[in-house]
Design a protein around this motif. Sequence first.
Motif, PDB file in Angstrom:
ATOM      1  N   ILE A  44       1.112  -1.385  -0.159  1.00 17.10           N
ATOM      2  CA  ILE A  44      -0.311  -0.256  -0.020  1.00 17.10           C
ATOM      3  C   ILE A  44       0.819   1.400  -0.159  1.00 17.10           C
ATOM      4  CG2 ILE A  44      -1.792   1.045   1.290  1.00 17.10           C
ATOM      5  CD1 ILE A  44      -2.642  -1.510   1.889  1.00 17.10           C
ATOM      6  N   LEU A  45       2.052   1.375   1.014  1.00 14.05           N
ATOM      7  CA  LEU A  45       3.157   2.035   0.770  1.00 14.05           C
ATOM      8  C   LEU A  45       3.885   2.715  -0.395  1.00 14.05           C
ATOM      9  CD1 LEU A  45       4.406   1.582   4.076  1.00 14.05           C
ATOM     10  CD2 LEU A  45       2.429   3.654   3.799  1.00 14.05           C
ATOM     11  N   SER A  46       3.731   1.449  -1.061  1.00 16.23           N
ATOM     12  CA  SER A  46       4.524   1.733  -2.219  1.00 16.23           C
ATOM     13  C   SER A  46       3.955   2.886  -3.812  1.00 16.23           C
ATOM     14  CB  SER A  46       5.029   0.258  -2.653  1.00 16.23           C
ATOM     15  OG  SER A  46       3.912  -0.458  -3.388  1.00 16.23           O
ATOM     16  N   ILE A  83       5.004   7.257   8.615  1.00 17.41           N
ATOM     17  CA  ILE A  83       5.675   7.355   7.076  1.00 17.41           C
ATOM     18  C   ILE A  83       5.547   7.910   5.784  1.00 17.41           C
ATOM     19  CG2 ILE A  83       3.230   4.693   7.179  1.00 17.41           C
ATOM     20  CD1 ILE A  83       2.023   6.866   5.500  1.00 17.41           C
ATOM     21  N   TYR A  84       5.840   9.449   6.529  1.00 13.71           N
ATOM     22  CA  TYR A  84       6.115  10.572   5.753  1.00 13.71           C
ATOM     23  C   TYR A  84       7.676  10.148   5.326  1.00 13.71           C
ATOM     24  CZ  TYR A  84       7.595  14.591   4.319  1.00 13.71           C
ATOM     25  OH  TYR A  84       8.051  16.115   3.941  1.00 13.71           O
ATOM     26  N   PRO A  85       8.068  10.497   3.341  1.00 10.25           N
ATOM     27  CA  PRO A  85       7.191  10.837   2.937  1.00 10.25           C
ATOM     28  C   PRO A  85       6.570  10.134   1.595  1.00 10.25           C
ATOM     29  CG  PRO A  85       9.843  11.056   2.487  1.00 10.25           C
ATOM     30  CD  PRO A  85       9.565  10.143   2.729  1.00 10.25           C
ATOM     31  N   VAL A  86       6.400   9.013   2.315  1.00 11.94           N
ATOM     32  CA  VAL A  86       5.583   8.507   0.892  1.00 11.94           C
ATOM     33  C   VAL A  86       4.663   9.652  -0.266  1.00 11.94           C
ATOM     34  CG1 VAL A  86       5.634   6.237   1.740  1.00 11.94           C
ATOM     35  CG2 VAL A  86       4.037   7.308   2.270  1.00 11.94           C
ATOM     36  N   GLY A  87       4.370   9.433  -0.932  1.00 14.60           N
ATOM     37  CA  GLY A  87       3.579   9.295  -2.163  1.00 14.60           C
ATOM     38  C   GLY A  87       1.957   9.422  -1.239  1.00 14.60           C
ATOM     39  N   PHE A  88       1.568  10.637  -0.933  1.00 11.78           N
ATOM     40  CA  PHE A  88       0.263  10.467  -0.301  1.00 11.78           C
ATOM     41  C   PHE A  88      -0.397   9.798   1.135  1.00 11.78           C
ATOM     42  CE2 PHE A  88      -0.695  10.542  -5.149  1.00 11.78           C
ATOM     43  CZ  PHE A  88      -1.877  11.536  -5.371  1.00 11.78           C
ATOM     44  N   TYR A  89       0.908  10.513   1.915  1.00 15.63           N
ATOM     45  CA  TYR A  89       0.724   9.742   3.312  1.00 15.63           C
ATOM     46  C   TYR A  89      -0.089  10.275   3.779  1.00 15.63           C
ATOM     47  CZ  TYR A  89       2.619  15.027   4.646  1.00 15.63           C
ATOM     48  OH  TYR A  89       2.255  16.094   4.980  1.00 15.63           O
ATOM     49  N   ARG A  90      -0.625  11.300   3.789  1.00 15.80           N
ATOM     50  CA  ARG A  90      -2.106  12.026   4.783  1.00 15.80           C
ATOM     51  C   ARG A  90      -3.217  11.430   4.623  1.00 15.80           C
ATOM     52  NH1 ARG A  90      -0.506  17.209   4.077  1.00 15.80           N
ATOM     53  NH2 ARG A  90       0.368  18.049   5.986  1.00 15.80           N
ATOM     54  N   GLY A 123      -7.627   1.104   0.731  1.00 18.14           N
ATOM     55  CA  GLY A 123      -6.686   0.910  -0.241  1.00 18.14           C
ATOM     56  C   GLY A 123      -6.175  -0.431  -0.812  1.00 18.14           C
ATOM     57  N   VAL A 124      -6.895  -1.329  -0.723  1.00 13.19           N
ATOM     58  CA  VAL A 124      -6.543  -2.939  -1.577  1.00 13.19           C
ATOM     59  C   VAL A 124      -7.340  -3.343  -2.797  1.00 13.19           C
ATOM     60  CG1 VAL A 124      -5.942  -4.981  -1.023  1.00 13.19           C
ATOM     61  CG2 VAL A 124      -5.907  -2.955   0.046  1.00 13.19           C
ATOM     62  N   GLY A 125      -6.774  -2.740  -4.091  1.00 12.18           N
ATOM     63  CA  GLY A 125      -7.098  -2.559  -5.829  1.00 12.18           C
ATOM     64  C   GLY A 125      -6.708  -4.222  -6.241  1.00 12.18           C
ATOM     65  N   ARG A 126      -6.894  -4.233  -7.248  1.00 15.45           N
ATOM     66  CA  ARG A 126      -6.910  -5.785  -7.540  1.00 15.45           C
ATOM     67  C   ARG A 126      -5.267  -5.729  -7.587  1.00 15.45           C
ATOM     68  NH1 ARG A 126     -10.334  -9.222  -9.666  1.00 15.45           N
ATOM     69  NH2 ARG A 126      -8.534  -9.627 -10.630  1.00 15.45           N
ATOM     70  N   LYS A 127      -4.235  -4.519  -7.816  1.00 23.35           N
ATOM     71  CA  LYS A 127      -3.303  -4.097  -8.265  1.00 23.35           C
ATOM     72  C   LYS A 127      -2.270  -6.029  -6.782  1.00 23.35           C
ATOM     73  CE  LYS A 127      -0.505  -1.700  -7.185  1.00 23.35           C
ATOM     74  NZ  LYS A 127       0.348   0.156  -7.782  1.00 23.35           N
TER      75      LYS A 127
END
Length: 219
Positions: A44-46, A83-90, A123-127
């Motif tokens: 999810i973080l990636s 988790i900062y600074p992953v994209g869309f961390y908020r 936060g979990v799609g097929r990918k």
Amino acid sequence: MITNENISKVFKIVENHVKKFGTPYVTEISLEKRDLFKILVSTILSARTKDEVTKIATERLFSKIKNVYDLQKLDEKEIEELIYPVGFYRSKAKLLKKLANVLIEEFGGKVPQRIEDLTKLPGVGRKTANLVLILGFNKDGICVDTHVHRIVNRWGYVKTKIPEETEMELRKKLPKKFWKRINTLLVSFGQNICKPVSPKCSVCGLKDICPKIGVKIFR
Ligand code: SF4
């Protein structure tokens, strides 16, 4: 054109290219130890985040938590800071908080094993679900992200508009022995050779057989 006639040769060439580029972090942790919860969280973080940033953020978060119950005890602000600074961390901090609640309330604190259940998680799609099945449970799945989608369309192996459609087409035609590997290989190949803009066709081992569909500028 790339078809099932030459797909084994194509995978060999791609494998040779990516040998020098190292293993993506999420694959790395799945090889170390099949910690399903950590694999799920780091996947999810990636999203929209560089591999090295995912690694730092995941390790920082897991230095404070050991399992889903520890994650549930953290508040959103604490997760954001970890988790900062992953994209869309908020947004991801909010998602992780919800994820902990859903896993505990609906799945007894365990990561589910079926794609239908995984895709119910926040936060979990097929990918992500496919990646967790492959890396966490060693099950067959095809994880299609933007790299896989773009590259197999450039090859003319499929003709699709969105990653979900690509996954379904690949499930119909790609030999099963390549299912688990395609994501790890093409993410690395896509980041380094068959880049989104201006792919490095002149150094690509596939340049003589790839139709380069949709490629306008290349190096
Ligand atoms: S030849 Fe170009 S478009 Fe085709 S796979 Fe290689 S880098 Fe990508």
